[in-house]
Design a protein around this motif. Structure first.
Motif: not given
Length: 181
Positions: A1-6, A118-124, A167-171
């Motif tokens: 679950m890496a953070a998104s790039a700045p 799910a990936d988008y939600i986690v990184t956001s 939040l993840l459940s919305t995926a």
């Protein structure tokens, strides 16, 4: 679950790619190749196809560095979207050649869309929620151990985990068009 790039990193990377800096492509590959390969493999369920899609995605980025618009989201999300589209395209192409039933293909597309959301939600999501989920999922910690590791109360750790999971459940919810994001 890496953070998104700045965002600043995103713009600098895009500028370097536009100038044709091969080192920039190498850095981008080092940062995102595992994401691309994992997403492609999720859709295709085939190692060779995932490797081919990974090459195609980075080839596209190299040839079209201006296709990315930082105003539309993070570089990570854009690359994940490219991967998703390419993998789904290949999957449907394979179906048209008799490889898999339409139902199997659509099931795999829906699963891949859910994974992309799910990936988008986690990184956001906010960093405190992401950290709590990371400790619970990767660290296999319960909320008490996560609270101790994060230096917060048990109640705060439970709250972060609950919000992150909500939040993840919305995926799992389909978008109106049946597509991710």
């Amino acid at each position: 679950m890496a953070a998104s790039a700045p965002p600043r990193w995103d713009r600098k990377m895009q500028q370097r790619l536009a100038r044709g800096e091969e080192a920039a492509l190498g850095e981008l590959y080092d940062r995102f190749a595992s994401l691309v390969h994992t997403l492609a493999h999720r859709v295709m369920a085939d190692e060779e196809a995932a490797a081919q899609i990974t090459r195609e995605v980075f080839g596209y980025i190299w040839e079209n560095p201006d296709a990315y618009d930082p105003k539309q989201g993070s570089l990570r999300s854009w690359i994940a979207g490219l991967t998703q589209k390419q993998a789904v395209h290949r999957l449907r192409l394979a179906e048209s050649h008799g490889e898999g039933t339409p139902e199997e293909v659509e099931t795999r597309v829906r699963e891949a869309n859910t994974a992309a959301r799910a990936d988008y939600i986690v990184t956001s999501m906010p960093e405190p929620l992401r950290q709590a989920l990371d400790l619970a999922y990767r660290g296999r910690m319960d909320y008490r151990a996560a609270a101790a590791d994060l230096g917060v109360t048990d109640d705060e750790a439970r709250r972060r985990l609950r919000l992150g999971l909500q939040l993840l459940s919305t995926a799992m919810q389909d978008t109106p068009e049946g597509r991710a994001l």
